[in-house]
Scaffold this motif. Structure first.
Motif, short mmCIF file in Angstrom:
data_model
loop_
_atom_site.label_atom_id
_atom_site.label_comp_id
_atom_site.label_asym_id
_atom_site.label_seq_id
_atom_site.Cartn_x
_atom_site.Cartn_y
_atom_site.Cartn_z
N UNK A 1 11.86 -0.22 7.07
CA UNK A 1 10.72 -1.02 7.37
C UNK A 1 9.20 -0.54 6.87
N UNK A 2 9.16 0.63 6.72
CA UNK A 2 7.84 1.21 6.09
C UNK A 2 7.79 0.74 4.58
N UNK A 3 8.82 0.78 3.99
CA UNK A 3 8.82 0.59 2.51
C UNK A 3 8.77 -0.95 2.21
N UNK A 4 9.09 -1.99 3.25
CA UNK A 4 8.95 -3.17 3.19
C UNK A 4 7.32 -3.47 3.54
N UNK A 5 6.86 -2.80 4.43
CA UNK A 5 5.33 -2.88 4.78
C UNK A 5 4.39 -2.44 3.59
N UNK A 6 5.04 -1.80 2.65
CA UNK A 6 4.03 -1.44 1.57
C UNK A 6 4.34 -2.23 0.38
N UNK A 7 5.36 -3.10 0.51
CA UNK A 7 5.90 -3.89 -0.64
C UNK A 7 6.65 -3.13 -1.63
N UNK A 8 7.23 -2.06 -1.43
CA UNK A 8 8.30 -1.69 -2.45
C UNK A 8 9.85 -2.17 -2.26
N UNK A 9 10.11 -2.69 -1.10
CA UNK A 9 11.37 -3.39 -0.70
C UNK A 9 11.36 -4.86 -0.12
N UNK A 10 12.11 -5.62 -0.42
CA UNK A 10 12.26 -6.96 0.01
C UNK A 10 13.48 -7.32 0.49
N UNK A 11 13.78 -8.28 1.41
CA UNK A 11 15.30 -8.48 1.70
C UNK A 11 16.12 -9.03 0.65
N UNK A 12 15.57 -9.67 -0.23
CA UNK A 12 16.14 -10.29 -1.51
C UNK A 12 16.62 -8.92 -2.48
N UNK A 13 15.65 -8.17 -2.40
CA UNK A 13 16.02 -6.70 -3.12
C UNK A 13 17.35 -6.13 -2.58
N UNK A 14 17.21 -5.98 -1.34
CA UNK A 14 18.30 -5.15 -0.59
C UNK A 14 19.50 -6.11 -0.54
#
Length: 274
Positions: free
Chosen positions: A202-215
């Motif tokens: 959740x927090x990695x997505x909030x700061x832009x380091x992770x996306x659903x596509x990446x996962x």
């Protein structure tokens, strides 16, 4: 003295603020550890040494399941063939201290999150704080579910396999108290932290380091990592590894869903501001 606005605080002010949060965390852990220290009989005889006993609930459930499916009765036994010993003068007292500290950390975990959240939240926008309500409850719930999973699943599987394993009938298993406690502690804490995966995503997505596509793109690699992790923290049999791997894979899929929601909400807010 009134607390300064976060925009007016210098680096040293932030350090001073963090110091007081950490001091309160330490006090909370010490208080809970002291309570655990005086509950020695329950902590050791019931909790720590529980998975060593043949009547431990996990063994009973697995024994009944194995009988129902006509499988091996490896979990149906009267006594685990090993003894626990302390070979140093201060061994039992040191173990008592460190187990109390670990129990204090686990018991104080919601308050630890609360203090960390109080330190972080002023840096968030009002709408971010609003959408993050329930963070402490959810994160604490995941941690305690992980702790229970480690205690009732990973610990018994590991203790049963390692405690029963022999290279020769001439070699008897006598384990150090520290070694036994270390296995229980690492299984419980590691599982509790692993179950925080959705919060981390959740927090990695909030700061832009992770996306659903990446996962989703690296899901197959995540599967391999999960299987390797399950092989490390469980006995080397397929059934145990599958039991541990399944909830971790479920958490990974939940993390993808959470990441998708975060991205969707961010896009909605961006449209409103256009």
């Amino acid at each position: 003295m009134a607390k300064k606005n976060i925009n007016e605080m210098s680096f040293l002010d932030h350090l001073e603020d963090l110091r007081w949060h950490l001091i309160r965390i330490v006090i909370a852990v010490v208080v809970m550890a002291t309570a655990a220290f005086f509950a020695k009989t329950f902590i050791f005889d019931v909790l720590i040494l529980g998975p060593k006993k043949a009547d431990f609930i996990t063994y009973q459930v697995l024994c009944n399941m194995a009988k129902s499916f006509g499988m091996s009765d490896a979990f149906c036994f009267q006594e685990l063939p090993f003894r626990i010993q302390s070979r140093t003068m201060s061994g039992q007292f040191s173990s008592h201290i460190w187990v109390s500290i670990t129990a204090g950390f686990v018991a104080a975990f919601p308050y630890i999150l609360y203090e960390l959240w109080k330190f972080i939240s002023p840096a968030l926008h009002e709408n971010e704080r609003k959408h993050s309500r329930g963070f402490i409850m959810v994160a604490s719930g995941l941690f305690f579910i992980g702790v229970l999973f480690g205690y009732y699943i990973i610990c018994p599987l590991s203790i049963n396999f390692l405690g029963s394993y022999q290279v020769s009938s001439q070699v008897h298993n006598d384990f150090d108290l520290d070694s036994y406690i270390s296995l229980v502690r690492s299984s419980v804490l590691a599982s509790g932290l692993v179950f925080e995966l959705p919060i981390v995503i959740y927090f990695l997505t909030k700061i832009g380091l992770v996306t659903p596509e990446f996962l989703k793109k690296y899901r197959k690699y995540a599967l391999i990592i999960v299987l390797v992790l399950a092989a490390i923290i469980t006995p080397p049999d397929i059934a145990s590894q599958i039991i541990v791997a399944i909830p971790i894979l479920i958490l990974y899929e939940v993390s993808i869903y959470i990441s998708r929601i975060v991205i969707r909400n961010q896009k909605r807010r961006e449209k409103k501001h256009v």
